[in-house]
Design an enzyme around this catalytic site. Structure first.
Site, PDB file in Angstrom:
ATOM      1  N   ARG B  73       0.833  -1.202   0.000  1.00 47.03           N
ATOM      2  CA  ARG B  73       0.000   0.000   0.000  1.00 47.03           C
ATOM      3  C   ARG B  73       0.871   1.257   0.000  1.00 47.03           C
ATOM      4  NH1 ARG B  73      -3.247  -2.487  -1.886  1.00 47.03           N
ATOM      5  NH2 ARG B  73      -5.113  -3.360  -0.978  1.00 47.03           N
ATOM      6  N   TYR B  77       0.404   4.414  -2.455  1.00 53.74           N
ATOM      7  CA  TYR B  77       0.167   5.813  -2.064  1.00 53.74           C
ATOM      8  C   TYR B  77       1.243   6.727  -2.627  1.00 53.74           C
ATOM      9  CZ  TYR B  77      -2.871   3.391   1.218  1.00 53.74           C
ATOM     10  OH  TYR B  77      -3.809   2.572   1.767  1.00 53.74           O
ATOM     11  N   TYR B  99     -12.675  10.960  -1.892  1.00 50.16           N
ATOM     12  CA  TYR B  99     -13.995  10.802  -1.295  1.00 50.16           C
ATOM     13  C   TYR B  99     -13.944  11.222   0.170  1.00 50.16           C
ATOM     14  CZ  TYR B  99     -12.910   6.440   1.201  1.00 50.16           C
ATOM     15  OH  TYR B  99     -12.400   5.502   2.065  1.00 50.16           O
TER      16      TYR B  99
HETATM   17  C1  SAM Z   1      -8.882   5.759   4.171  1.00 51.51           C
HETATM   18  S1  SAM Z   1     -10.222   6.175   5.184  1.00 51.51           S
HETATM   19  C2  SAM Z   1     -10.868   7.528   4.271  1.00 51.51           C
HETATM   20  C3  SAM Z   1     -11.905   8.349   4.974  1.00 51.51           C
HETATM   21  C4  SAM Z   1     -12.385   9.527   4.170  1.00 51.51           C
HETATM   22  N1  SAM Z   1     -11.311  10.416   3.856  1.00 51.51           N
HETATM   23  C5  SAM Z   1     -13.486  10.293   4.895  1.00 51.51           C
HETATM   24  O1  SAM Z   1     -13.333  11.499   5.080  1.00 51.51           O
HETATM   25  O2  SAM Z   1     -14.512   9.722   5.216  1.00 51.51           O
HETATM   26  C6  SAM Z   1     -11.216   4.781   4.958  1.00 51.51           C
HETATM   27  C7  SAM Z   1     -12.060   4.489   6.147  1.00 51.51           C
HETATM   28  O3  SAM Z   1     -13.083   5.459   6.219  1.00 51.51           O
HETATM   29  C8  SAM Z   1     -14.254   4.871   6.709  1.00 51.51           C
HETATM   30  N2  SAM Z   1     -15.275   4.967   5.655  1.00 51.51           N
HETATM   31  C9  SAM Z   1     -15.107   5.078   4.343  1.00 51.51           C
HETATM   32  N3  SAM Z   1     -16.286   5.116   3.709  1.00 51.51           N
HETATM   33  C10 SAM Z   1     -17.223   5.040   4.647  1.00 51.51           C
HETATM   34  C11 SAM Z   1     -18.642   5.013   4.645  1.00 51.51           C
HETATM   35  N4  SAM Z   1     -19.325   5.081   3.510  1.00 51.51           N
HETATM   36  N5  SAM Z   1     -19.270   4.906   5.834  1.00 51.51           N
HETATM   37  C12 SAM Z   1     -18.599   4.812   6.988  1.00 51.51           C
HETATM   38  N6  SAM Z   1     -17.278   4.831   7.050  1.00 51.51           N
HETATM   39  C13 SAM Z   1     -16.583   4.937   5.909  1.00 51.51           C
HETATM   40  C14 SAM Z   1     -13.939   3.412   7.013  1.00 51.51           C
HETATM   41  O4  SAM Z   1     -13.548   3.329   8.375  1.00 51.51           O
HETATM   42  C15 SAM Z   1     -12.781   3.161   6.100  1.00 51.51           C
HETATM   43  O5  SAM Z   1     -11.986   2.116   6.559  1.00 51.51           O
END
Ligand code: SAM
Lengths: 275, 271
Positions: B73, B77, B99
């Site tokens: 990973r 990145y 996102y």
């Molecule tokens: C790399 S992080 C990115 C988060 C993103 N930047 C944000 O602001 O939500 C990825 C984590 O975000 C959370 N996540 C991403 N999508 C989600 C969703 N639709 N609902 C809840 N948690 C989410 C999960 O914990 C996932 O493992």
């Protein structure tokens, strides 16, 4: 020459003056294109256009003629897109009496097939005035997508595109059961941004989707149909950050304790973080 | 204006958030960044969201192809950051769309901005609606009521962290446990990590404590996932990449008698 069940598309020539005038001098046909030409200007314009199609720059103009009657009913053009090295732009116009026969769709579909097969391109573009509902419908049916501002940029014009599909396969003129990707994305965008729709009941959403003939999308328990129809990527990674465990130190050899005054514990270099 | 003044190079970078739900969360400013960019890079978590953003600009480049099953990973990145910066260095106006919020549990946007600035380019971040924001709304949680801690699930295992069980605890990336930097974890490894996570949490919470698996809707026609299970059942739960774990407080707020006493004396003195 490109031949379809009802039409032939052949190169524009100087003998096509009558058709050229019938199109470019007619205010109705020119409504969404520009100012109609005077008869004299049309003569010069046809000459210039035919000359330009003979140059290697890639501009092509085709006369759309009915197979049976041999009558010329319109023109379509294909030119390199100024903003996209691997793209071309299509245009079409039909005389008044040849509209509402599905000719535009037939000619455009054939031209798209021809272009993807014969030219070194990945994308076909169409620009039209937003008020041109007929053109919007045609592009939608053929699977054009997007809602771009033309680079030369006035917002009265809309720019849409169709891309060679992922497998390099040639475009097929068969949108899945009338559902096009752009009306699904359009619907979803509307459902996401309209307060009444965002938390509407499933039944209410179904009704709206029925109106747009995309209710199958919601009926499916899984996402697969939706993904298929929109051509969405199947596997999506969402991890953007990785936290590495701290580097394990080799077990320290036992040293005799030094009798130095106690220091503030040295700050350890923080472990590398990846997020 | 600070980031715009004083830069010395022609290219620029805006890392923007597109929010979680298609159509609902894109701010007017973020949309405008997309529309006005020369090149748009995109890290979305949903294929249809990706298609949607692709419809807003003629040159949208997905960052998804950088991921691969057995690829580190960290390499992924770093390649993302390099791809983004290559366009900035070529003098382009670059928009990198992520996102959620681009700065929340996301390494590449922070890193790309840091390097771009160091090299003299204008670079800044535009916030977006994060999974965290959706969580407060969908679960009816106010982080101010009891306090709220956020941890990356792996970090909770690697380091000694002090959990306050009288506040909320939000754990991110539980679905990716066991995948630190090596690419996808084997399911056995993942399960083993999850069991260790249960052990870790059981130091601060009863095993019967009800926790919530939460996933905000990425498509507006879907409902969020809100599933409550007992902590001890966590190993069997079906948890995917986009799920977040929410652990409500297990203890009452404990009054700080000494501080309260001092405050009372203060009141008396000023009365
Ligand atoms: C790399 S992080 C990115 C988060 C993103 N930047 C944000 O602001 O939500 C990825 C984590 O975000 C959370 N996540 C991403 N999508 C989600 C969703 N639709 N609902 C809840 N948690 C989410 C999960 O914990 C996932 O493992």
């Amino acid at each position: 020459m490109i031949v379809t069940p009802r039409l032939r598309l052949r190169a524009l020539a100087l003998r096509d003056m009558a058709l050229f005038r019938a199109l470019y001098c007619d205010p109705g046909t020119m409504r969404h294109i520009g100012k109609p030409l005077s008869r004299a200007v049309a003569v010069a314009s046809l000459r210039a256009t035919v000359a330009a199609t003979r140059k290697p720059a890639g501009l092509r103009f085709f006369v759309i003629a009915e197979c049976q009657s041999r009558r010329g009913v319109g023109l379509c053009s294909l030119r390199p897109a100024a903003w996209d090295k691997r793209g071309i732009e299509l245009g079409i116009m039909l005389v008044h009496t040849a509209r509402r026969h599905g000719y535009a769709r037939e000619a455009f579909a054939a031209l798209i097939n021809y272009a993807f097969r014969a030219l070194p391109i990945d994308t076909i573009w169409v620009q039209y005035r937003r008020a041109n509902a007929g053109m919007a419908r045609l592009c939608d049916i053929l699977g054009f997508e997007g809602n771009f501002l033309p680079r030369s940029g006035t917002s009265v014009r809309r720019c849409v595109r169709i891309r060679r599909d992922r497998n390099g396969a040639v475009f097929s003129n068969q949108p899945t059961r009338g559902i096009t990707m752009s009306n699904i994305i359009g619907f979803l965008e509307q459902a996401g941004s309209n307060a009444a729709m965002r938390h509407a009941s499933r039944e209410a959403l179904l009704r709206t989707m029925q109106d747009k003939e995309i209710e199958n999308v919601l009926r499916q328990p899984h996402r697969s149909l939706l993904d298929d129809l929109t051509g969405a990527r199947e596997t999506m990674y969402c991890k953007n950050t990785a936290i590495a465990p701290p580097k394990q130190k080799a077990p320290a050899k036992k040293k005799p304790a030094k009798k130095t005054p106690a220091k503030k514990p040295a700050k350890k270099a923080p472990a590398k973080r990846k997020r | 204006m600070k980031s715009i003044r004083g830069h010395t190079q022609a290219g620029s970078l805006a890392c923007i958030g597109i929010g979680i739900t298609l159509g609902s969360h894109l701010t007017p400013l973020a949309r405008s960044h997309i529309e006005q960019a020369d090149v748009v890079f995109l890290a979305a978590s949903d294929g249809i969201v990706e298609k949607w953003i692709e419809s807003l600009h003629t040159d949208v480049r997905s960052l998804q192809p950088f991921y691969a099953a057995n690829k580190s990973r960290n390499k992924t990145y770093r390649e993302m950051v390099n791809a983004i910066l290559a366009q900035v260095r070529a003098g382009q106006k670059v928009c990198a769309a992520f996102y959620g919020h681009p700065g929340v549990f996301a390494w590449a946007p922070h890193e790309a901005i840091r390097i771009a600035r160091k090299e003299g380019y204008a670079a800044h971040m535009e916030p977006g609606i994060s999974a965290e924001d959706c969580l407060y709304a969908d679960l009816g949680i106010d982080p101010g009521t009891f306090g709220c801690q956020h941890y990356e699930a792996g970090q909770l295992l690697f380091y000694k962290r002090r959990i306050d069980p009288s506040a909320y605890l939000v754990l991110w990336q539980v679905g990716a446990l066991g995948d630190q930097g090596r690419g996808a974890a084997h399911s056995a490894t993942h399960l083993a990590y999850r069991k260790i996570l249960i052990e870790r949490l059981a130091r601060d919470y009863p095993r019967t404590h009800k926790i919530t698996i939460y996933r905000a809707a990425t498509l507006p026609i879907h409902a969020p996932r809100i599933e409550r299970i007992a902590l001890r059942r966590l190993a069997d739960a079906d948890i995917e990449g986009a799920d977040t774990l929410v652990i409500p407080p297990a203890r009452k707020l404990e009054p700080d008698i000494r501080a309260l006493g001092r405050l009372a004396r203060l009141e008396q003195a000023s009365a």
